[in-house]
Scaffold this motif. Structure first.
Motif, mmCIF file in Angstrom:
data_model
loop_
_atom_site.group_PDB
_atom_site.id
_atom_site.type_symbol
_atom_site.label_atom_id
_atom_site.label_comp_id
_atom_site.label_asym_id
_atom_site.label_seq_id
_atom_site.Cartn_x
_atom_site.Cartn_y
_atom_site.Cartn_z
ATOM 1 N N HIS A 88 -57.430 99.209 51.906
ATOM 2 C CA HIS A 88 -56.080 98.962 52.415
ATOM 3 C C HIS A 88 -55.970 97.595 53.085
ATOM 4 O O HIS A 88 -55.147 97.396 53.968
ATOM 5 C CB HIS A 88 -55.693 100.071 53.411
ATOM 6 N N GLU A 89 -56.805 96.662 52.624
ATOM 7 C CA GLU A 89 -56.788 95.319 53.211
ATOM 8 C C GLU A 89 -55.419 94.649 53.074
ATOM 9 O O GLU A 89 -54.961 93.954 53.975
ATOM 10 C CB GLU A 89 -57.856 94.430 52.546
ATOM 11 N N ASP A 90 -54.763 94.865 51.941
ATOM 12 C CA ASP A 90 -53.528 94.149 51.674
ATOM 13 C C ASP A 90 -52.464 94.403 52.737
ATOM 14 O O ASP A 90 -51.740 93.487 53.144
ATOM 15 C CB ASP A 90 -52.965 94.537 50.302
ATOM 16 N N GLU A 91 -52.370 95.637 53.196
ATOM 17 C CA GLU A 91 -51.321 95.955 54.152
ATOM 18 C C GLU A 91 -51.564 95.313 55.512
ATOM 19 O O GLU A 91 -50.624 95.135 56.292
ATOM 20 C CB GLU A 91 -51.195 97.472 54.319
ATOM 21 N N MET A 92 -52.800 94.889 55.770
ATOM 22 C CA MET A 92 -53.110 94.299 57.065
ATOM 23 C C MET A 92 -52.576 92.872 57.186
ATOM 24 O O MET A 92 -52.289 92.407 58.290
ATOM 25 C CB MET A 92 -54.617 94.320 57.314
ATOM 26 N N VAL A 93 -52.447 92.165 56.080
ATOM 27 C CA VAL A 93 -51.900 90.804 56.165
ATOM 28 C C VAL A 93 -50.451 90.861 56.618
ATOM 29 O O VAL A 93 -50.010 90.071 57.452
ATOM 30 C CB VAL A 93 -52.042 90.080 54.815
ATOM 31 N N ALA A 94 -49.679 91.828 56.084
ATOM 32 C CA ALA A 94 -48.297 91.989 56.529
ATOM 33 C C ALA A 94 -48.251 92.346 58.013
ATOM 34 O O ALA A 94 -47.330 91.956 58.743
ATOM 35 C CB ALA A 94 -47.604 93.058 55.694
ATOM 36 N N ALA A 95 -49.289 93.066 58.477
ATOM 37 C CA ALA A 95 -49.325 93.471 59.887
ATOM 38 C C ALA A 95 -49.523 92.285 60.823
ATOM 39 O O ALA A 95 -49.192 92.365 62.010
ATOM 40 C CB ALA A 95 -50.435 94.503 60.107
ATOM 41 N N PHE A 96 -50.061 91.168 60.314
ATOM 42 C CA PHE A 96 -50.225 89.986 61.156
ATOM 43 C C PHE A 96 -48.889 89.532 61.754
ATOM 44 O O PHE A 96 -48.846 88.929 62.824
ATOM 45 C CB PHE A 96 -50.829 88.817 60.353
ATOM 46 N N ASP A 97 -47.788 89.813 61.057
ATOM 47 C CA ASP A 97 -46.479 89.397 61.567
ATOM 48 C C ASP A 97 -46.208 89.968 62.956
ATOM 49 O O ASP A 97 -45.483 89.368 63.756
ATOM 50 C CB ASP A 97 -45.372 89.857 60.620
ATOM 51 N N TYR A 98 -46.789 91.127 63.251
ATOM 52 C CA TYR A 98 -46.543 91.776 64.536
ATOM 53 C C TYR A 98 -47.422 91.224 65.652
ATOM 54 O O TYR A 98 -47.288 91.621 66.805
ATOM 55 C CB TYR A 98 -46.761 93.292 64.394
ATOM 56 N N ALA A 99 -48.323 90.304 65.266
ATOM 57 C CA ALA A 99 -49.197 89.704 66.281
ATOM 58 C C ALA A 99 -48.908 88.221 66.474
ATOM 59 O O ALA A 99 -49.584 87.562 67.261
ATOM 60 C CB ALA A 99 -50.662 89.887 65.869
ATOM 61 N N LEU A 100 -47.922 87.674 65.778
ATOM 62 C CA LEU A 100 -47.624 86.251 65.886
ATOM 63 C C LEU A 100 -47.109 85.900 67.272
ATOM 64 O O LEU A 100 -46.404 86.690 67.917
ATOM 65 C CB LEU A 100 -46.596 85.846 64.828
ATOM 66 N N HIS A 101 -47.438 84.690 67.703
ATOM 67 C CA HIS A 101 -46.956 84.183 68.986
ATOM 68 C C HIS A 101 -45.806 83.219 68.707
ATOM 69 O O HIS A 101 -45.966 82.253 67.954
ATOM 70 C CB HIS A 101 -48.079 83.451 69.719
ATOM 71 N N GLY A 102 -44.649 83.482 69.287
ATOM 72 C CA GLY A 102 -43.496 82.636 69.032
ATOM 73 C C GLY A 102 -43.125 82.698 67.564
ATOM 74 O O GLY A 102 -43.039 83.769 66.969
ATOM 75 N N LYS A 103 -42.923 81.524 66.962
ATOM 76 C CA LYS A 103 -42.583 81.479 65.539
ATOM 77 C C LYS A 103 -43.819 81.612 64.659
ATOM 78 O O LYS A 103 -43.708 81.727 63.444
ATOM 79 C CB LYS A 103 -41.843 80.187 65.214
ATOM 80 N N GLY A 104 -44.998 81.571 65.246
ATOM 81 C CA GLY A 104 -46.221 81.890 64.524
ATOM 82 C C GLY A 104 -46.866 80.773 63.744
ATOM 83 O O GLY A 104 -48.013 80.882 63.330
ATOM 84 N N GLY A 105 -46.137 79.693 63.490
ATOM 85 C CA GLY A 105 -46.730 78.584 62.742
ATOM 86 C C GLY A 105 -46.917 78.917 61.273
ATOM 87 O O GLY A 105 -46.092 79.605 60.667
#
Length: 681
Positions: A88-105
């Motif tokens: 289930h690695e693929d779904e974890m990349v989408a989850a990074f959006d919930y850990a971004l700081h500010g606009k995330g770069g």
């Protein structure tokens, strides 16, 4: 463990640029680096721990702040609680959006998890040749312990992602003396409490591996030289490369147009001369950064260096047909209902013993970088074979990377190609004036451009101004000399692998009356424009036919090809010759998908080399005006009352070469602001 301020990001960029500039460390867009530190949360005013990490698709050597992804460390590490395992690695990349700081770069890459989970302030993940050589050796785990002791720990191959990050984090925790790992089949990871320490540890791993290989590798790791496979002399191999290039480029572009790059690097020539190269090339590359850019295997011509061109072309065609069958079978063996569609079955690397390597990509930089990565792969094979046996990751794992949904998402984020992307243009007489404007416009629309001019220095200066070697090259060309024309086209083929678009622009003008025009004047005018256009078109058309991809030939003719004016008998006659060449070649070359069209400018004074060389003064005298008023004079005699400038001609060339005119050939387009006497009939 974190550093104390957001200056960690600045240290990270400086370290990344140093590492990325060293070809022993990594290649273009390879590897990633990170730093942890604190900064103020603008929403609360409180300090927060952050991770800065090179974003997806970026390049270490040119990394800037905009290329960093920025994530909150607590939320990133918290995602481990929702991780459901390697499938289930693929779904974890989408989850990074919930850990971004500010606009995330920049967009976070799949390696972000590793950088966040490893308990070190600074982490480097790199792809050095020496490190991958250990990682791809059949007994890599034993070699790691022997070479590095407990300072570097072996990690068996695992696809990049959360599980790999968890594995490396556990290894660091269990081995406090360790400074990094060898990632089986892949590369290295190193860390440190400071940016300098992480860089020093990365370099120590690389240098230690290099020293061990240099000291302990067996001689001739690729086996003895095969009889007849040694490198041809430089002049001979370049001539053969140019002769093969159109066919190879055509084969590599069956699914989509590709730009090529030729290399006869000693590393490549020595590898292809050795007895083991057929076995090793068949095994393919191992590091994901390599095979994502080179495909899993190259196409290798299985003939000796002195095989004649016709025999080599015939065999290349057979091998290409088999390559496509094999690649389709590879895809079919491993694709699942959810896999991305096949991205084309043509090779990206074509190896010709005794001659060199052709590499391909969507543009010149991509093609060049693909070749550089295959050189890296050869270096990896040499190190692994020298110490052990080269054992890359298996085919199923390669497919899982190559057709990973995350890789597909990265490709989908790429900007839409420009209209002339993938096309290669040759413009004659292009160091100034109309030719330079045409070259500039074609390059701006995505084409690779070769500027041909009598003055090599000016041609090279114009190319540098337009965009440098991955965009434009300058070559010397005397269009009235067939050998010089052939040499110029050979340079185009070695620079960009092929040719699609030819602009016959080179010219000069002698403004004289019938009685003042000498036989020498007549011959010079016709040698450059009538004969020169013929020679360029003839030799370029051979390339276009051999490629089998169609193409465009454009003549910059003139209003004077249909309009009779005083005191220009030699110039206007040769322009009429060019105009009829357009019609004749359109009729002859159409069966090959080659379109031939012409542009008829008039009165292009500004920036014109012809007008500056005396033609302007003579025409002004003919019309009884000052030379400085010539452009305005020409404008006033037109229907639109507009002055024609080089960029107007360039716009017409661009337009006629686009897909919008795919069904147009034999046409002359007036670019004269409207001269009724020159209307086409």
């Amino acid at each position: 463990m974190t550093t104390t301020t957001s200056t960690a990001a600045a240290d990270l960029i400086a370290r990344s640029n140093r590492l990325g500039a060293d070809p022993r460390v990594t290649n273009y867009a390879g590897g990633n680096t990170s730093a942890k530190g604190t900064a103020l949360d603008p929403a609360t005013g409180e300090p927060v721990e952050l991770l800065w990490v090179k974003g997806s698709g970026g390049d270490l050597g040119t990394l800037t702040e905009s290329g960093l992804a920025v994530l909150r460390l607590d939320r990133l590490r918290g995602l481990a609680n929702v991780y459901r395992g390697p499938e289930h690695e693929d779904e974890m990349v989408a989850a990074f959006d919930y850990a971004l700081h500010g606009k995330g770069g920049a967009a976070p890459s799949i390696d972000t998890a590793m950088h966040g989970l490893v308990d070190a302030a600074h982490v480097d993940h790199l792809h050095p040749d020496a490190g991958i050589a250990i990682a791809t050796a059949a007994d890599g785990e034993r070699l790691t312990a022997e070479i590095f002791g407990g300072r570097v720990v072996w990690v068996p191959w695992r696809r990049p992602g959360w599980q790999l990050g968890l594995d490396i984090a556990a290894i660091k925790a269990e081995n406090p003396e360790a400074i990094g790992t060898i990632l089986g089949g892949h590369g290295i990871t190193a860390w440190g409490d400071t940016s300098d320490e992480a860089e020093a540890n990365s370099r120590w791993i690389i240098e230690t591996a290099e020293a061990h290989i240099a000291e302990h590798a067996r001689p001739e790791p690729f086996g003895p030289v095969l009889e007849g496979y040694a490198a041809l002399p430089e002049t001979e191999r370049h001539a053969k490369a140019a002769a093969l290039a159109p066919t190879i480029r055509g084969l590599a572009s069956q699914d989509a147009p590709q730009v090529g790059h030729f290399s006869d690097d000693e590393v490549v020539l020595d590898f292809l001369a050795a007895a083991e190269h057929p076995r090793l090339t068949a095994l393919g590359t191992s590091c994901p950064d390599h095979f994502l850019r080179t495909k899993v295997t190259p196409l290798v011509l299985d003939l000796p260096a002195d095989a004649d061109v016709d025999a080599s072309i015939a065999r290349l065609r057979e091998l290409h047909e088999q390559y496509r069958v094999d690649y389709q079978a590879y895809y079919d063996r491993h694709a699942t209902p959810g896999s991305p569609a096949i991205r084309g079955a043509d090779p990206l690397i074509v190896l010709v013993p005794g001659v060199g390597m052709f590499s391909f990509g969507k543009d010149a930089q991509t093609a060049r970088v693909a070749g550089e990565f295959y050189v890296n792969a050869i270096n990896v094979m040499r190190g692994a074979e020298g110490l052990s046996t080269y054992a890359p990751i298996d085919e199923v794992e390669k497919f899982r990377i190559e057709y990973w949904a995350l890789e597909e998402a990265k490709l989908q984020r790429l900007p839409k190609p420009k209209p002339l992307a993938g096309r290669i243009a040759l413009v004659t007489g292009a160091a100034s004036g109309i030719g330079k404007a045409i070259a500039t416009r074609l390059a701006a629309e995505g084409a690779c451009v070769v500027i041909a001019d009598l003055d090599l220095g000016r041609a090279q200066a114009a190319a540098a101004e337009i965009g440098g070697p991955d965009v434009a090259r300058g070559v010397a060309a005397n269009v009235s000399d067939e050998t010089a024309v052939q040499d110029s086209i050979a340079e185009v083929l070695l620079a960009f692998g092929g040719l699609d678009l030819v602009v016959n622009n080179a010219g000069l003008s002698l403004s004289k009356s019938l009685f003042d025009t000498t036989e020498a004047d007549w011959d010079l005018q016709h040698d450059v424009m009538a004969k020169g256009s013929f020679l360029v078109a003839k030799n370029a058309a051979r390339v276009l036919v051999d490629q089998g991809l169609g193409g465009d030939i454009v003549y910059i003719s003139s209003k004077n090809s249909v309009f009779a004016g005083p005191n220009n008998i030699a110039y206007s006659a040769t322009k009429a010759d060019q105009a009829h060449q357009v019609r004749l070649l359109a009729a002859e070359l159409g069966e090959h998908g080659i379109r031939v069209n012409g542009i008829n400018p008039d009165g292009v004074v500004r920036g014109s080399g012809i007008f500056a060389s005396g033609w302007g003064a003579n025409r002004a005298k003919t019309y009884g005006i000052d030379e400085q008023d010539l452009g305005a004079f020409y404008a006033q005699r037109t229907i639109l009352k507009r002055e024609v400038v080089p960029e107007n001609v360039a716009a017409a060339v661009y337009a006629i070469c686009t897909s919008d005119f795919s069904h147009t050939t034999g046409l002359h387009i007036p670019v004269d602001a409207g001269v009724a006497a020159a209307f086409l009939r």
